[in-house]
Design a protein around this motif. Structure first.
Motif, PDB file in Angstrom:
ATOM      1  N   LEU A  20     -50.145  30.176 -39.989  1.00  8.66           N
ATOM      2  CA  LEU A  20     -49.416  31.060 -39.090  1.00  8.66           C
ATOM      3  C   LEU A  20     -50.277  31.454 -37.900  1.00  8.66           C
ATOM      4  CD1 LEU A  20     -46.714  32.835 -38.884  1.00  8.66           C
ATOM      5  CD2 LEU A  20     -48.184  34.693 -39.678  1.00  8.66           C
ATOM      6  N   LEU A  21     -51.530  31.838 -38.163  1.00 10.39           N
ATOM      7  CA  LEU A  21     -52.403  32.298 -37.084  1.00 10.39           C
ATOM      8  C   LEU A  21     -52.824  31.164 -36.160  1.00 10.39           C
ATOM      9  CD1 LEU A  21     -54.699  34.948 -38.832  1.00 10.39           C
ATOM     10  CD2 LEU A  21     -52.579  35.280 -37.563  1.00 10.39           C
TER      11      LEU A  21
ATOM     12  N   LYS B 275     -56.648  36.670 -23.736  1.00 13.99           N
ATOM     13  CA  LYS B 275     -57.861  36.069 -24.296  1.00 13.99           C
ATOM     14  C   LYS B 275     -58.359  36.872 -25.486  1.00 13.99           C
ATOM     15  CE  LYS B 275     -62.628  34.783 -23.181  1.00 13.99           C
ATOM     16  NZ  LYS B 275     -63.702  34.825 -22.150  1.00 13.99           N
ATOM     17  N   GLU B 276     -58.291  38.216 -25.379  1.00 11.85           N
ATOM     18  CA  GLU B 276     -58.738  39.067 -26.486  1.00 11.85           C
ATOM     19  C   GLU B 276     -57.900  38.833 -27.738  1.00 11.85           C
ATOM     20  OE1 GLU B 276     -60.687  43.265 -25.480  1.00 11.85           O
ATOM     21  OE2 GLU B 276     -58.705  43.037 -24.590  1.00 11.85           O
ATOM     22  N   VAL B 277     -56.601  38.681 -27.548  1.00 11.43           N
ATOM     23  CA  VAL B 277     -55.720  38.435 -28.689  1.00 11.43           C
ATOM     24  C   VAL B 277     -56.023  37.072 -29.301  1.00 11.43           C
ATOM     25  CG1 VAL B 277     -53.317  38.066 -29.390  1.00 11.43           C
ATOM     26  CG2 VAL B 277     -53.896  39.968 -27.867  1.00 11.43           C
ATOM     27  N   ARG B 278     -56.212  36.063 -28.466  1.00  5.56           N
ATOM     28  CA  ARG B 278     -56.534  34.723 -28.993  1.00  5.56           C
ATOM     29  C   ARG B 278     -57.827  34.750 -29.797  1.00  5.56           C
ATOM     30  NH1 ARG B 278     -54.929  32.971 -23.842  1.00  5.56           N
ATOM     31  NH2 ARG B 278     -57.094  32.683 -23.195  1.00  5.56           N
ATOM     32  N   GLU B 279     -58.820  35.460 -29.289  1.00 13.31           N
ATOM     33  CA  GLU B 279     -60.123  35.497 -29.966  1.00 13.31           C
ATOM     34  C   GLU B 279     -60.027  36.187 -31.322  1.00 13.31           C
ATOM     35  OE1 GLU B 279     -62.628  37.374 -27.106  1.00 13.31           O
ATOM     36  OE2 GLU B 279     -63.091  35.510 -26.034  1.00 13.31           O
ATOM     37  N   ILE B 280     -59.293  37.304 -31.383  1.00  9.19           N
ATOM     38  CA  ILE B 280     -59.220  38.009 -32.667  1.00  9.19           C
ATOM     39  C   ILE B 280     -58.347  37.245 -33.663  1.00  9.19           C
ATOM     40  CG2 ILE B 280     -57.210  39.518 -32.264  1.00  9.19           C
ATOM     41  CD1 ILE B 280     -59.046  41.806 -33.406  1.00  9.19           C
ATOM     42  N   LEU B 281     -57.335  36.539 -33.171  1.00 11.82           N
ATOM     43  CA  LEU B 281     -56.526  35.706 -34.062  1.00 11.82           C
ATOM     44  C   LEU B 281     -57.342  34.533 -34.587  1.00 11.82           C
ATOM     45  CD1 LEU B 281     -53.137  35.649 -32.109  1.00 11.82           C
ATOM     46  CD2 LEU B 281     -53.638  36.886 -34.215  1.00 11.82           C
ATOM     47  N   MET B 282     -58.210  33.965 -33.744  1.00 10.88           N
ATOM     48  CA  MET B 282     -59.059  32.863 -34.205  1.00 10.88           C
ATOM     49  C   MET B 282     -60.028  33.343 -35.282  1.00 10.88           C
ATOM     50  SD  MET B 282     -59.669  29.717 -34.216  1.00 10.88           S
ATOM     51  CE  MET B 282     -58.646  29.196 -32.829  1.00 10.88           C
ATOM     52  N   ARG B 283     -60.498  34.588 -35.153  1.00  7.34           N
ATOM     53  CA  ARG B 283     -61.319  35.160 -36.230  1.00  7.34           C
ATOM     54  C   ARG B 283     -60.547  35.172 -37.541  1.00  7.34           C
ATOM     55  NH1 ARG B 283     -63.225  41.002 -34.998  1.00  7.34           N
ATOM     56  NH2 ARG B 283     -63.496  40.908 -37.265  1.00  7.34           N
ATOM     57  N   GLY B 284     -59.278  35.508 -37.466  1.00  9.20           N
ATOM     58  CA  GLY B 284     -58.443  35.509 -38.656  1.00  9.20           C
ATOM     59  C   GLY B 284     -58.282  34.126 -39.247  1.00  9.20           C
ATOM     60  N   VAL B 285     -58.166  33.111 -38.387  1.00  9.45           N
ATOM     61  CA  VAL B 285     -58.069  31.723 -38.853  1.00  9.45           C
ATOM     62  C   VAL B 285     -59.318  31.335 -39.635  1.00  9.45           C
ATOM     63  CG1 VAL B 285     -58.003  29.308 -38.103  1.00  9.45           C
ATOM     64  CG2 VAL B 285     -56.503  30.989 -37.009  1.00  9.45           C
ATOM     65  N   GLU B 286     -60.476  31.638 -39.075  1.00  6.19           N
ATOM     66  CA  GLU B 286     -61.737  31.271 -39.728  1.00  6.19           C
ATOM     67  C   GLU B 286     -61.945  32.068 -41.014  1.00  6.19           C
ATOM     68  OE1 GLU B 286     -63.669  28.737 -38.858  1.00  6.19           O
ATOM     69  OE2 GLU B 286     -62.111  28.350 -37.356  1.00  6.19           O
ATOM     70  N   MET B 287     -61.534  33.330 -41.005  1.00  5.11           N
ATOM     71  CA  MET B 287     -61.686  34.151 -42.203  1.00  5.11           C
ATOM     72  C   MET B 287     -60.799  33.616 -43.329  1.00  5.11           C
ATOM     73  SD  MET B 287     -61.310  38.296 -42.602  1.00  5.11           S
ATOM     74  CE  MET B 287     -59.541  38.261 -42.277  1.00  5.11           C
TER      75      MET B 287
ATOM     76  N   ASP C  64     -47.676  21.360 -31.448  1.00 12.67           N
ATOM     77  CA  ASP C  64     -48.702  21.404 -30.403  1.00 12.67           C
ATOM     78  C   ASP C  64     -48.251  22.153 -29.152  1.00 12.67           C
ATOM     79  OD1 ASP C  64     -46.832  19.644 -29.475  1.00 12.67           O
ATOM     80  OD2 ASP C  64     -48.233  17.992 -29.103  1.00 12.67           O
ATOM     81  N   THR C  65     -47.184  22.935 -29.257  1.00 12.08           N
ATOM     82  CA  THR C  65     -46.711  23.670 -28.095  1.00 12.08           C
ATOM     83  C   THR C  65     -47.662  24.823 -27.744  1.00 12.08           C
ATOM     84  OG1 THR C  65     -44.855  24.920 -27.143  1.00 12.08           O
ATOM     85  CG2 THR C  65     -45.290  25.234 -29.483  1.00 12.08           C
ATOM     86  N   THR C  66     -47.711  25.149 -26.461  1.00 11.80           N
ATOM     87  CA  THR C  66     -48.466  26.316 -25.996  1.00 11.80           C
ATOM     88  C   THR C  66     -47.540  27.311 -25.291  1.00 11.80           C
ATOM     89  OG1 THR C  66     -49.015  25.169 -23.930  1.00 11.80           O
ATOM     90  CG2 THR C  66     -50.619  25.025 -25.735  1.00 11.80           C
ATOM     91  N   VAL C  67     -46.234  27.075 -25.398  1.00 10.40           N
ATOM     92  CA  VAL C  67     -45.249  27.980 -24.797  1.00 10.40           C
ATOM     93  C   VAL C  67     -44.970  29.107 -25.787  1.00 10.40           C
ATOM     94  CG1 VAL C  67     -42.921  28.192 -23.866  1.00 10.40           C
ATOM     95  CG2 VAL C  67     -44.214  26.069 -23.532  1.00 10.40           C
ATOM     96  N   PRO C  68     -45.205  30.361 -25.406  1.00  9.52           N
ATOM     97  CA  PRO C  68     -45.100  31.468 -26.376  1.00  9.52           C
ATOM     98  C   PRO C  68     -43.652  31.825 -26.731  1.00  9.52           C
ATOM     99  CG  PRO C  68     -45.679  32.316 -24.218  1.00  9.52           C
ATOM    100  CD  PRO C  68     -45.697  30.829 -24.092  1.00  9.52           C
ATOM    101  N   PRO C  69     -43.258  31.694 -27.998  1.00  6.02           N
ATOM    102  CA  PRO C  69     -41.956  32.198 -28.428  1.00  6.02           C
ATOM    103  C   PRO C  69     -42.007  33.688 -28.750  1.00  6.02           C
ATOM    104  CG  PRO C  69     -42.999  31.024 -30.231  1.00  6.02           C
ATOM    105  CD  PRO C  69     -43.939  30.943 -29.062  1.00  6.02           C
ATOM    106  N   PHE C  70     -43.227  34.220 -28.961  1.00  6.20           N
ATOM    107  CA  PHE C  70     -43.406  35.625 -29.325  1.00  6.20           C
ATOM    108  C   PHE C  70     -44.367  36.291 -28.353  1.00  6.20           C
ATOM    109  CE2 PHE C  70     -43.355  33.108 -33.373  1.00  6.20           C
ATOM    110  CZ  PHE C  70     -42.003  33.292 -33.649  1.00  6.20           C
ATOM    111  N   SER C  71     -44.193  37.591 -28.173  1.00  7.68           N
ATOM    112  CA  SER C  71     -45.135  38.355 -27.358  1.00  7.68           C
ATOM    113  C   SER C  71     -46.422  38.587 -28.131  1.00  7.68           C
ATOM    114  CB  SER C  71     -44.521  39.704 -26.970  1.00  7.68           C
ATOM    115  OG  SER C  71     -44.366  40.529 -28.123  1.00  7.68           O
ATOM    116  N   ASP C  72     -47.505  38.860 -27.417  1.00  4.60           N
ATOM    117  CA  ASP C  72     -48.774  39.189 -28.067  1.00  4.60           C
ATOM    118  C   ASP C  72     -48.624  40.422 -28.950  1.00  4.60           C
ATOM    119  OD1 ASP C  72     -49.785  37.084 -26.663  1.00  4.60           O
ATOM    120  OD2 ASP C  72     -51.251  38.234 -25.509  1.00  4.60           O
ATOM    121  N   LYS C  73     -47.830  41.389 -28.509  1.00  5.94           N
ATOM    122  CA  LYS C  73     -47.598  42.605 -29.288  1.00  5.94           C
ATOM    123  C   LYS C  73     -46.982  42.269 -30.645  1.00  5.94           C
ATOM    124  CE  LYS C  73     -44.609  46.690 -29.387  1.00  5.94           C
ATOM    125  NZ  LYS C  73     -43.545  47.436 -28.675  1.00  5.94           N
TER     126      LYS C  73
END
Length: 290
Positions: free
Chosen positions: A155-156, A166-178, A207-216
């Motif tokens: 999901l993440l 960028k801040e949201v992407r970085e913290i979500l990537m932390r979740g992926v690695e965790m 592989d889409t990069t078009v956001p279906p959801f808001s960062d919030k």
């Protein structure tokens, strides 16, 4: 998916009526700006089905606790209905997974031919000495926490592809690695006991990069899943007598708790975290005017 959406809409209507009846403000929640219906699909059908099943299980657990704690008849009736509908959703998702050959079965162990009682203290041993084999309950929790982390990681990964900040992407990537780290730990415990670990299913994000959801919306959902994960680890600790398992769960629990705090701080920074009703601050009331 249509049935799950129907349940959500029905529950929102009932919750709104209950809050209005009690003169509570309705949460701001989300708007059409938070979901883009014309965006390309972000996840495969098989992932969506596994995800719905997982969310149904979380719904059963959460509303089960709520039902035991509520007193008002309308609230209790609502949570009782939620348990029934979440159970039905889980059954529908499970049956569809089975019919599609996508259901991931937990490990099997041989049926015992008699009842045993614990006779020695080494039943609790985990770090040193002659460790006993994992019992059925411990295996179940290891498998379940592996499975939920695999789903969370997938999901993440999708969220990181479409997050705008960028801040949201970085913290979500932390979740992926965790989540990846936790999957490896739980899987290694099972494999060391010659028990098959949960497989990593062939599904996930496109592989889409078009956001279906808001960062919030993505951050809110991430924090909700973190809360569920903390609950899963707490339940697993209580049900796993072997000391090494308790050590794993405690350590990973603290890691998840720190991640949850960082996610909450990011949401506060962006004005995304709604505050639940608070008890009166009697100390401030007593010191008013000083």
């Amino acid at each position: 998916m249509a049935y799950a959406l129907h349940l959500c809409q029905k529950h929102i209507q009932t919750l709104t009526e209950i809050l209005n009846k009690g003169n509570f403000p309705i949460p701001y929640d989300f708007t059409q700006e938070d979901v883009k219906l014309d965006a390309p699909r972000l996840y495969s059908d098989s992932f969506i089905l596994q995800y719905i099943k997982n969310m149904a299980i979380l719904g059963i657990a959460a509303t089960g606790v709520a039902t035991g704690l509520t007193t008002r008849s309308d609230v209790n009736e609502f949570f009782t209905e939620c348990i029934a509908s979440a159970t039905e959703l889980n059954n529908r998702a499970k049956n569809l997974l089975l019919s599609q050959g996508l259901y991931v079965r937990p490990p099997y162990i041989p049926n015992p031919d008699h009842v045993d009682f614990v006779e020695k203290q080494n039943f609790l041993t985990g770090f040193f000495g002659d460790r006993r084999p994992l019992n059925a309950v411990e295996i179940t929790h290891l498998f379940n926490n592996t499975q939920t982390n695999i789903i969370g990681r997938a999901l993440l990964i999708g969220f990181t592809q479409v997050a705008q900040s960028k801040e949201v992407r970085e913290i979500l990537m932390r979740g992926v690695e965790m989540a990846k780290k936790h999957v490896n730990i739980f899987s290694s415990v099972l494999i060391d006991e010659n028990i098959p670990a949960a497989m990593t299913w062939d599904y996930g994000a496109t592989d889409t990069t078009v956001p279906p959801f808001s960062d919030k919306l993505m951050m809110f959902h991430t924090t909700a899943l973190i809360a569920a994960g903390i609950g899963n680890y707490g339940t697993a600790v209580a049900a796993s007598p072997r000391r090494d398992l308790g050590s794993y769960y405690y350590r990973l629990f603290m890691e998840v708790a720190q991640y949850a705090e960082d996610c909450a701080n990011l949401m506060i920074k962006n004005g995304w975290l709604e505050q639940p009703p608070l008890a009166p601050n009697y100390k401030a009331l007593a010191n008013r005017g000083q």
